[in-house]
Design a protein around this motif. Sequence first.
Motif, PDB file in Angstrom:
ATOM      1  N   ILE A  14       0.950  -1.244   0.196  1.00  9.02           N
ATOM      2  CA  ILE A  14      -0.077   0.007   0.000  1.00  9.02           C
ATOM      3  C   ILE A  14       0.909   1.399  -0.041  1.00  9.02           C
ATOM      4  CG2 ILE A  14      -1.773   1.277   1.273  1.00  9.02           C
ATOM      5  CD1 ILE A  14      -2.641  -1.374  -0.100  1.00  9.02           C
ATOM      6  N   MET A  40      -3.667   1.943  -3.373  1.00  9.38           N
ATOM      7  CA  MET A  40      -3.553   0.728  -3.680  1.00  9.38           C
ATOM      8  C   MET A  40      -3.025   0.434  -5.094  1.00  9.38           C
ATOM      9  SD  MET A  40      -6.585  -2.780  -3.563  1.00  9.38           S
ATOM     10  CE  MET A  40      -6.708  -2.363  -1.725  1.00  9.38           C
ATOM     11  N   THR A  71      -9.733   4.032  -9.600  1.00  6.48           N
ATOM     12  CA  THR A  71      -9.548   3.956  -8.190  1.00  6.48           C
ATOM     13  C   THR A  71      -8.531   5.214  -7.893  1.00  6.48           C
ATOM     14  OG1 THR A  71      -7.690   2.367  -8.331  1.00  6.48           O
ATOM     15  CG2 THR A  71      -9.841   1.606  -7.835  1.00  6.48           C
ATOM     16  N   HIS A  93     -10.560   2.385   0.557  1.00  2.26           N
ATOM     17  CA  HIS A  93     -10.351   1.776  -0.834  1.00  2.26           C
ATOM     18  C   HIS A  93     -11.447   2.364  -1.765  1.00  2.26           C
ATOM     19  CE1 HIS A  93     -13.031  -1.466   0.284  1.00  2.26           C
ATOM     20  NE2 HIS A  93     -13.182  -1.694  -0.973  1.00  2.26           N
ATOM     21  N   MET A 129      -8.357   0.992   4.621  1.00  2.00           N
ATOM     22  CA  MET A 129      -7.023   0.984   4.437  1.00  2.00           C
ATOM     23  C   MET A 129      -5.925   1.012   5.552  1.00  2.00           C
ATOM     24  SD  MET A 129      -6.823   0.669   0.988  1.00  2.00           S
ATOM     25  CE  MET A 129      -5.342   1.357   0.470  1.00  2.00           C
ATOM     26  N   TYR A 176      -5.497  -2.749   6.092  1.00  2.00           N
ATOM     27  CA  TYR A 176      -4.520  -3.287   4.873  1.00  2.00           C
ATOM     28  C   TYR A 176      -3.102  -2.778   5.147  1.00  2.00           C
ATOM     29  CZ  TYR A 176      -9.159  -4.544   3.177  1.00  2.00           C
ATOM     30  OH  TYR A 176     -10.347  -4.831   3.066  1.00  2.00           O
ATOM     31  N   HIS A 197      -7.287  -8.381  -1.697  1.00  2.00           N
ATOM     32  CA  HIS A 197      -7.063  -6.840  -1.099  1.00  2.00           C
ATOM     33  C   HIS A 197      -8.231  -6.059  -1.507  1.00  2.00           C
ATOM     34  CE1 HIS A 197      -3.258  -7.311   0.352  1.00  2.00           C
ATOM     35  NE2 HIS A 197      -2.649  -7.708  -0.729  1.00  2.00           N
ATOM     36  N   THR A 198      -8.771  -5.886  -2.810  1.00  2.00           N
ATOM     37  CA  THR A 198     -10.258  -5.352  -2.983  1.00  2.00           C
ATOM     38  C   THR A 198     -11.301  -5.948  -2.366  1.00  2.00           C
ATOM     39  OG1 THR A 198      -9.154  -4.545  -5.149  1.00  2.00           O
ATOM     40  CG2 THR A 198     -11.713  -4.694  -5.001  1.00  2.00           C
ATOM     41  N   ALA A 220     -11.606  -5.546   1.313  1.00  2.00           N
ATOM     42  CA  ALA A 220     -12.004  -4.053   1.476  1.00  2.00           C
ATOM     43  C   ALA A 220     -13.481  -4.171   1.149  1.00  2.00           C
ATOM     44  CB  ALA A 220     -11.065  -3.305   0.445  1.00  2.00           C
TER      45      ALA A 220
END
Length: 483
Positions: free
Chosen positions: A141, A154, A189, A244, A284, A287, A473-474, A477
């Motif tokens: 990150i 991200m 994003t 995110h 975030m 993460y 990760h997505t 989130a």
Amino acid sequence: MRFSKAYILLFGLLFAAFAVVFNTFPRSTFSELEKRELATFPEFTTEKLFGGSFTSEVSSWFSDSEPFRDRFMWLSMQVKDLIRLNTGEEHITFHAADPEESPENPDILENPENPESLDSAYNYENHITADENAKIANAGIIIVGSGENVRALMAYGGSGKGCTGYAEAANKYKETFPGVNVYCMVIPTSVEYYCPEKMRKRTNPQRPTIDNVIRHLSSDVKPVDIYETLGKHADEDIFLRTDHHWAPLGAYYAAEKFAQVAGVPFRDLSSYDRKVVHGYVGSMYGYSKDISVKEAPEDFVYYVPRDVTYTTTYIDYRIDENYHVIGMGRPYKSIFFYKYKDGSGGAYCTFMGSDTRITHVQTSTHNGRRLMILKDSFGNALPGYLFYSFEDIFVIDSRYFTKNMVDYVNENRITDILFANNIFKAYSSHTYSNYVKFLTQTGSIQRPASHAADSSAQKKPATRDSIPAVERHTERADSTSSL
């Protein structure tokens, strides 16, 4: 010798103290940092005991629910933040949506199919965080800025040749429903707009991927290109700094662009009441494991429409511990905008409260237009800006839908279908295959055989999404927004 004995005594006392804490203090049940329910003590069965799974589940429970879990993690992050070298040379995780479509080389990729195709395209140039401090945190990150302006980004690993499946899904729907307007939106994003120039080599550009989707759409599918739309407002709060997701304001500008393409009325923000959840820290933090994100809370600002009446009906899905749908409830009426108190980490769930449901909003706008939105959690923020634009709005998540789509579209007399997914989800073959599967599935709920005999699978987990390897990760989130 005396020093050696003191050393042994000190560590003996320290070990004893930890033993007392971890074996006698109350176990943690919820992690605010990770935004999830922690493991519970497993149900005992003789089959589990002799199969060896019971002891492994106990071990997992013991490590996952340790006393003061969040405090120890917070202390660890403080130490890491103090010793982290801000060199930008730490390991980078490129968050692409599908390992089969992801580039092997994580350098910035050009579009080899048509290198001239982007000459006239809008390419955003970062004038906002170009000179900000930047560092690499946990899982690659990118942390930008300092103090109250910290932003977590991200890294994107997709290429200009990927994401064609998303376009093909939209084409398939147009082929299946020739009398329905079909639109395709890829949501960029925050890394695309706020990554400092010195970190640009750590993430791939998203414009080539979006152009590739548009290039593969059939002539009857209408693209909703919001890349430039968002870029023109990048100096506003269109993306959340600590989460995110995009911010509700970003979704507003995207909804405005969609309304223009769809040829429906649209109201500006003067027709909405502004609501604020103060002290918001989103996904975030968990993460990145970076304390600077925790110490930079932001306002979660959303907008509630006035002078339009609407009724929201939900059908909830029940899912098991592996995120498979195992049941479906009956329709019930509830609110569309959920209210969260200041400091709540679940504020993004303001819209519809969860992803694991079908939503139907019936509005007082009588124009015969009935919209269905096929989305991920980014799409949750869109419908609230379209109550003035459509008579009915149906919202379906790409991960949770068990009905037959052909029957559903016909029964509800859908006139417009919008694909609205963030670029990570749009890139994923899982998303494409799910949308296509919806068209032919029988409408019955088939519980996976591997969980048929496991009574614990009936329990609904705290998070709601499956986590494919490179997409985790997505997906993780997304899962936090229901808490």
